[in-house]
Design an enzyme around this catalytic site. Structure first.
Site, mmCIF file in Angstrom:
data_model
loop_
_atom_site.group_PDB
_atom_site.id
_atom_site.type_symbol
_atom_site.label_atom_id
_atom_site.label_comp_id
_atom_site.label_asym_id
_atom_site.label_seq_id
_atom_site.Cartn_x
_atom_site.Cartn_y
_atom_site.Cartn_z
ATOM 1 N N SER A 143 9.694 8.715 -15.171
ATOM 2 C CA SER A 143 8.296 9.548 -14.740
ATOM 3 C C SER A 143 8.876 10.968 -15.141
ATOM 4 O O SER A 143 9.865 11.417 -15.106
ATOM 5 C CB SER A 143 8.288 9.215 -13.136
ATOM 6 O OG SER A 143 6.993 10.257 -12.804
ATOM 7 N N TYR A 157 11.040 9.929 -4.113
ATOM 8 C CA TYR A 157 10.611 9.013 -5.395
ATOM 9 C C TYR A 157 11.087 9.935 -6.742
ATOM 10 O O TYR A 157 11.703 9.193 -7.543
ATOM 11 C CB TYR A 157 8.856 9.005 -5.479
ATOM 12 C CG TYR A 157 8.474 8.758 -6.778
ATOM 13 C CD1 TYR A 157 8.377 7.295 -7.328
ATOM 14 C CD2 TYR A 157 8.095 9.586 -7.624
ATOM 15 C CE1 TYR A 157 7.912 6.887 -8.385
ATOM 16 C CE2 TYR A 157 7.279 9.242 -8.871
ATOM 17 C CZ TYR A 157 7.256 7.905 -9.372
ATOM 18 O OH TYR A 157 6.757 7.277 -10.351
HETATM 19 P P1 NAP Z 1 1.477 -0.393 -10.034
HETATM 20 O O1 NAP Z 1 0.188 -0.488 -10.683
HETATM 21 O O2 NAP Z 1 1.510 -0.005 -8.495
HETATM 22 O O3 NAP Z 1 2.408 -1.482 -10.457
HETATM 23 C C1 NAP Z 1 3.740 -1.649 -9.883
HETATM 24 C C2 NAP Z 1 4.212 -3.094 -10.329
HETATM 25 O O4 NAP Z 1 5.537 -3.223 -9.849
HETATM 26 C C3 NAP Z 1 3.378 -4.216 -9.844
HETATM 27 O O5 NAP Z 1 3.502 -5.360 -10.921
HETATM 28 C C4 NAP Z 1 4.253 -4.716 -8.714
HETATM 29 O O6 NAP Z 1 3.861 -5.891 -8.137
HETATM 30 C C5 NAP Z 1 5.713 -4.499 -9.174
HETATM 31 N N1 NAP Z 1 6.424 -4.127 -7.898
HETATM 32 C C6 NAP Z 1 6.906 -3.305 -7.000
HETATM 33 N N2 NAP Z 1 7.687 -3.488 -6.494
HETATM 34 C C7 NAP Z 1 8.444 -4.596 -6.761
HETATM 35 C C8 NAP Z 1 9.573 -5.151 -6.526
HETATM 36 N N3 NAP Z 1 10.399 -4.792 -5.535
HETATM 37 N N4 NAP Z 1 10.111 -6.110 -7.180
HETATM 38 C C9 NAP Z 1 9.240 -6.740 -8.384
HETATM 39 N N5 NAP Z 1 8.153 -6.150 -8.857
HETATM 40 C C10 NAP Z 1 7.684 -5.129 -7.912
HETATM 41 O O7 NAP Z 1 2.337 1.045 -10.546
HETATM 42 P P2 NAP Z 1 2.482 1.796 -11.910
HETATM 43 O O8 NAP Z 1 1.666 2.976 -11.653
HETATM 44 O O9 NAP Z 1 1.986 1.062 -12.912
HETATM 45 O O10 NAP Z 1 3.961 2.035 -11.953
HETATM 46 C C11 NAP Z 1 5.020 1.513 -12.688
HETATM 47 C C12 NAP Z 1 6.015 2.328 -13.087
HETATM 48 O O11 NAP Z 1 5.761 3.565 -13.693
HETATM 49 C C13 NAP Z 1 6.759 2.825 -11.951
HETATM 50 O O12 NAP Z 1 8.207 2.557 -12.178
HETATM 51 C C14 NAP Z 1 6.222 4.186 -11.638
HETATM 52 O O13 NAP Z 1 7.249 4.958 -10.996
HETATM 53 C C15 NAP Z 1 5.998 4.716 -13.025
HETATM 54 N N6 NAP Z 1 5.039 5.561 -13.279
HETATM 55 C C16 NAP Z 1 3.812 5.603 -13.024
HETATM 56 C C17 NAP Z 1 2.784 6.484 -13.151
HETATM 57 C C18 NAP Z 1 1.576 6.667 -13.320
HETATM 58 O O14 NAP Z 1 0.846 7.659 -13.321
HETATM 59 N N7 NAP Z 1 0.852 5.528 -12.727
HETATM 60 C C19 NAP Z 1 3.529 7.819 -13.626
HETATM 61 C C20 NAP Z 1 4.707 7.972 -13.934
HETATM 62 C C21 NAP Z 1 5.590 6.909 -13.683
HETATM 63 P P3 NAP Z 1 4.201 -6.515 -6.831
HETATM 64 O O15 NAP Z 1 3.720 -5.514 -5.855
HETATM 65 O O16 NAP Z 1 3.434 -7.838 -6.573
HETATM 66 O O17 NAP Z 1 5.729 -6.756 -6.558
#
Ligand code: NAP
Length: 259
Positions: A143, A157
């Site tokens: 991130s 985080y």
């Molecule tokens: P999201 O929509 O909440 O998706 C998160 C995914 O991770 C889901 O598939 C969730 O499924 C899975 N997950 C969570 N805990 C888990 C565990 N213990 N074991 C296995 N799977 C797990 O989040 P996102 O926004 O796409 O974020 C994905 C990544 O991008 C993260 O690493 C986040 O830090 C990074 N990121 C996101 C943004 C943004 O703007 N969205 C920005 C910077 C970085 P389950 O809950 O079913 O396990």
């Protein structure tokens, strides 16, 4: 033109939703077989069904990245289903917010367990299979928050996302002789199902802080990850690529208001 990745196999942790689903879709469209993992079976099933019309096999497996045994099972399953493993996208992450004065030891442990330890566990589990592939690729979803920027409520985080990069730099050295590269994508504000639920006003407010004037798409992150997976990126390792529409660039609010 990049060499085709058709027939290669990738694991995408947290591939059932958001950015992980976007990565899975971009890879599947490029002909890469994808094993999507997450904890919620319904979300996995929905994603696998939605991606069924791509020129690759997309399947799912319920697994928790905080459990090393689950991570080993994920890798074994990918190898069983597809005959090998070429790419690991360590993407699963959580982002609960909490001000510093309120954070409990459990809050801190929880975020580090998924975002940092979960990254290490899936990479460790995949080492033998990635070595056998002869062109192994590891792509982390970090991130901008933590490695580059900060945001109130996300100190733990941010630390977990910076920890991924500290891990990356030494692990990339250790893996280079095995022809495995390891790189990270650092997303800015990306439009996911979770963000859409926050409402249009919230999204407009976030987009206003981005020189490009809009939020990123999950495909923007998938395409960056796909580049790191190519044969042409074989000599790039230990690096971070910011994908944020220029969000980290303005030195002040004034810089944005001059646009
Ligand atoms: P999201 O929509 O909440 O998706 C998160 C995914 O991770 C889901 O598939 C969730 O499924 C899975 N997950 C969570 N805990 C888990 C565990 N213990 N074991 C296995 N799977 C797990 O989040 P996102 O926004 O796409 O974020 C994905 C990544 O991008 C993260 O690493 C986040 O830090 C990074 N990121 C996101 C943004 C943004 O703007 N969205 C920005 C910077 C970085 P389950 O809950 O079913 O396990």
């Amino acid at each position: 033109m990049f060499t085709s990745l058709q027939g290669r196999t990738a694991i995408v942790t947290g591939g059932s939703k958001g950015i992980g689903r976007g990565i899975a879709e971009v890879f599947a469209a490029a002909g890469v077989n994808v094993l999507v993992t997450a904890r919620n079976q319904d979300d996995i099933d929905t994603t696998v069904a939605d991606l069924a019309d791509h020129p690759a096999q997309v399947s799912g497996l319920r697994a928790d990245v905080t459990d090393p045994a689950d991570c080993r099972r994920v890798v074994e399953t990918a190898v069983e289903r597809h005959g090998g493993l070429d790419i690991v996208c360590a993407n699963a992450g959580i982002f609960p917010s909490g001000r510093l004065e309120d954070l409990t030891p459990a809050d801190i442990e929880n975020v580090l367990a998924v975002n940092f330890k979960g990254t290490v566990f899936i990479v460790q589990a995949a080492l033998a299979a990635l070595t056998a592939s002869g062109h192994g690729r590891v792509i982390l979803t970090s991130s901008i928050t933590g490695p580059i920027t900060g945001y109130p409520g996300w100190s733990h985080y941010g630390a977990s996302k910076a920890a991924q990069l500290g891990f990356l730099r030494t692990a990339a050295i250790e893996l280079a002789p095995k022809k495995i590269t390891m790189n990270a994508v650092l997303p800015g504000n990306i439009m996911t199902e979770g963000l859409v639920e926050m409402g249009q006003d919230y999204m407009d407010q976030m987009a206003a802080a981005v020189p490009a004037g809009c939020l990123g798409s999950v495909a923007d992150i998938g395409n960056a990850a796909l580049f790191f997976a190519t044969d042409e990126a074989a000599y790039i390792t230990g690096q971070s690529l910011v994908v944020d529409g220029g969000q980290i660039l303005p030195e002040s609010h004034q810089a944005l208001s001059e646009l």
